[in-house]
Structure formats: C-alpha cells, structure tokens
Write an enzyme that holds these catalytic residues in place. Structure first.
Site, PDB file in Angstrom:
ATOM      1  N   LYS A 324       0.812  -1.216   0.000  1.00 35.86           N
ATOM      2  CA  LYS A 324       0.000   0.000   0.000  1.00 35.86           C
ATOM      3  C   LYS A 324       0.847   1.268   0.000  1.00 35.86           C
ATOM      4  CE  LYS A 324      -4.344  -1.855   1.697  1.00 35.86           C
ATOM      5  NZ  LYS A 324      -5.428  -1.799   2.705  1.00 35.86           N
ATOM      6  N   ARG A 358      -3.488 -10.333   5.305  1.00 39.36           N
ATOM      7  CA  ARG A 358      -3.951 -10.331   3.917  1.00 39.36           C
ATOM      8  C   ARG A 358      -2.835  -9.782   3.035  1.00 39.36           C
ATOM      9  NH1 ARG A 358      -6.614  -7.014   0.108  1.00 39.36           N
ATOM     10  NH2 ARG A 358      -8.278  -8.088  -1.061  1.00 39.36           N
TER      11      ARG A 358
END
Length: 379
Positions: A324, A358
């Site tokens: 991210k 995740r």
C-alpha cells in the site's frame, strides 16, 4: 551468580521450564506483563479514587496536574499495571461511583489471554484495475494460481472482482457476479474449498449469496456490514465476516481524512458494528482497522502501533497493508518494490495482535512469519 535480562513471549512456558508449580505459573504469568490503558474523559472524582486504589496494590494512574483539587471536571488519564493489577481493580472499582463501575467491567477484557493461530490470506483479483497488477487473474489461470497459493502456505484465499483502491468506482452487482462466476464454479468443481478457506471481497448481497452457496466461508466487507442484507445472508450461511473500518467510501475516502482520535473512533465503530452483526445472528467475526481506507500515514501508523487495544473485543484481527501507498509515503517506492516494507508492517502487526495477514505475496510471507514465530516462541 550470573544474570541476563529476559524477553518473554510465552511466560507460562518459561515458568514451567523453570520448574515452578502450576499454581505459581498462573500467578507469576499475570504479574509478568505490564499494560498501559488510556482513559479519556474520566470524571475527576473517579480519577482520584482510581489513583489511590491503583497505588494501594502497586499499580498507578498517570493524571494531569490539578486533579487532586478537581481543577477540571473531566480528565484524560493512563492506568499502568500488570494483568494481576487490572483483575484486582476490575473487582475493586465495581462498588465505586463516577463511572468507575463501567470501567471495572471492561478492565478484564484488555488483559484476557487470546491465542489465535496466524493465518495468511492470499489475494486474487478478478478485475482489471486492481492497484497491484500481479494479483489480477482470469479464469484460464485461476486453478494454477489457487494451487500455487495453497502450495505456498495460504490458509485463506480472498477473491475480489471490484477494485477498492482510492478513487475507484463501484460496478453493478450483475457485472461483479459475472466477473467471479467462472472462478467460483472452478473452485466448487475442483473442491478447492476443502483444502483452503475462500473469502469474497465484496459488499454486494447477490454476489455474496452466490459464493457462500458454492463453498465460500468468509465475507470480507469493506463497508463493515453497512447493508442489512449482507448481515442476513452471512447469518443464513453461518459465515465468518470481516468488519472493516473505512471513513466515507472508496471514491472519496482519501479526501482529507480527519479524526479527533482515530483509535477511539474506530473502537466505537467496531462496538456498534459488532452489536449490529450479532443482532442478525452473525457470530464469527473478524475486525480490520482498514489500513489506507480513509486514513493518513499518521493514522495508519497509530493504528498499527496500538493494534493490541482492539483485542479487547475478543475477536481475531486482520491486517492488510500489502504494497500500500503508506510504504511509499515513508520511503518513495514503486508498487512492485514494496514487498520488504509490506513484510515489516505485517510482522509488527502480528507482534501487536493481528492473526490474519492479507497479502499478495504468500510464499514470502509464509517464510517470514515462520522465522518470526520461531524467534518469539523460544524461551
């Protein structure tokens, strides 16, 4: 005589190896971990009582100056003590006024032992605009990708057909279902759901109902069960649900996200959404603070550093920071080169209470987590 300072992850195991009796192990382990609990807007009367009660048992309460003369009616404080101290205070304060009875009822929740096995949730995206291109797939390669993820150590595989990156647009339920139907049929036909759990990254009732009827067990809802229909469907199939926090929605979530206190506000959000889920009969819940979903870099870092606080709900915590943009904000890096930063975030998350990770890179995470856990489990 020789000495060295020890760092304990599993105190009970250490004291057992030391030769302590069973009763002593339980007592000593509760005295071995220090907790610091931030208490916002505590009545000054409660602060004075709690301060004295804490000191009387060897704990303490950090308070601002002026508390003793009640300069302000409400103050922010920090309670410092061991697990044993918190348990004693949870009983002691039940008879006290100024809101201390309510505080007493929650103290035990912050120190209760929880042991969840760490699980890796691999990511597969059935859409063309996912921010990390290597996570995208089509049905011709689906079986190979799934089998590779299982081989690499995935415990869960999360299938998504709509991008949730900042600024992404929603699509109709029919289009989303059309994107996932073939892969879902492949999973069902090959009985991959017997080898690994499958999760659907969706908040569309029609899609969720379809996949849960074809071997999927988990609903990963970025809207945090906003839609009552999703709650009803999850309950019908007795599915596990992931309640994620997102400020606003994916189209505008990164437009100047603002919080007075990001930790307290998300904690309150989880409290409300858990009650909602349970009111529909949903029992199996996972919490996700939503890294990057309506948060600045500082918000993300604060949540990661204080992740343990959300364990008081008693549910598993999921973290998904894979590649991210927060990594790019710390050190400018392309999406393709963010694996080291991703693993650093995820290992710190496990240390602070996460049990489901995740990620896009299952094999690399499997190795990193195994090494991390081996180091932390040695006494």
């Amino acid at each position: 005589m020789k000495t060295y300072k020890i760092s304990l992850n599993d105190t009970k195991k250490f004291y057992k190896n030391l030769g302590c009796d069973d009763g002593g192990i339980s007592i000593l382990s509760k005295k071995s971990k220090i907790h610091t609990l931030y208490i916002k807007d505590l009545h000054v009367g409660a602060a004075n009582i709690l301060k004295q009660d804490a000191l009387s048992i060897g704990a303490d309460l950090a308070v601002p100056s002026g508390v003793i003369v009640a300069r302000d009616k409400y103050v922010d404080t920090v309670l410092i003590g061991t697990t044993k101290h918190f348990e004693v205070l949870s009983r002691k304060e039940l008879a006290q006024p100024f809101g201390l009875k309510e505080l007493a009822k929650t103290l035990k929740d912050y120190v209760k032992e929880q042991n969840f096995k760490t699980k890796i949730m691999g990511v597969l995206n059935a859409n063309e605009d996912s921010f990390f291109k290597n996570s995208r797939f089509d049905n011709t390669s689906a079986s190979a990708r799934i089998e590779k993820m299982i081989e690499d150590g995935a415990n869960i595989i999360d299938i998504g057909a709509v991008s949730s990156r900042p600024g992404s647009l929603t699509v109709s339920q029919d289009i989303e279902l059309e994107r996932v139907k073939d892969i879902v049929q492949t999973i069902y036909k090959n009985k991959y759901y017997e080898k690994v759990d499958f999760s659907i990254d969706s908040f569309a009732p029609k899609v969720i109902d379809y996949v849960l009827n074809h071997g999927f067990k988990i609903v990963n809802d970025i809207t945090g069960l906003e839609n009552d229909e999703v709650c009803k469907i999850a309950s019908k199939y007795n599915a596990q649900v992931v309640i994620m926090h997102m400020q606003n929605n994916q189209t505008n979530m990164q437009d100047n996200p603002t919080y007075e206190n990001v930790i307290l506000e998300i904690d309150e959000y989880f409290k409300n959404q858990i009650l909602k889920a349970q009111s529909f009969g949903v029992k199996d819940i996972v919490l996700d603070v939503g890294i990057g979903f309506g948060k600045t870099l500082e918000h993300n870092l604060l949540l990661l550093k204080n992740l343990e606080t959300f364990k008081h709900f008693g549910f598993e915590l999921l973290i998904g920071a894979s590649r991210k943009s927060m990594i790019d904000k710390i050190i400018p890096t392309s999406i393709e080169d963010r694996l080291p930063g991703t693993i650093a975030i995820h290992l710190e998350s496990i240390k602070n209470g996460a049990s489901i990770i995740r990620c896009h890179d299952v094999k690399e995470h499997f190795q990193a987590i195994k090494v991390f856990e081996t180091i932390n489990n040695i006494n």
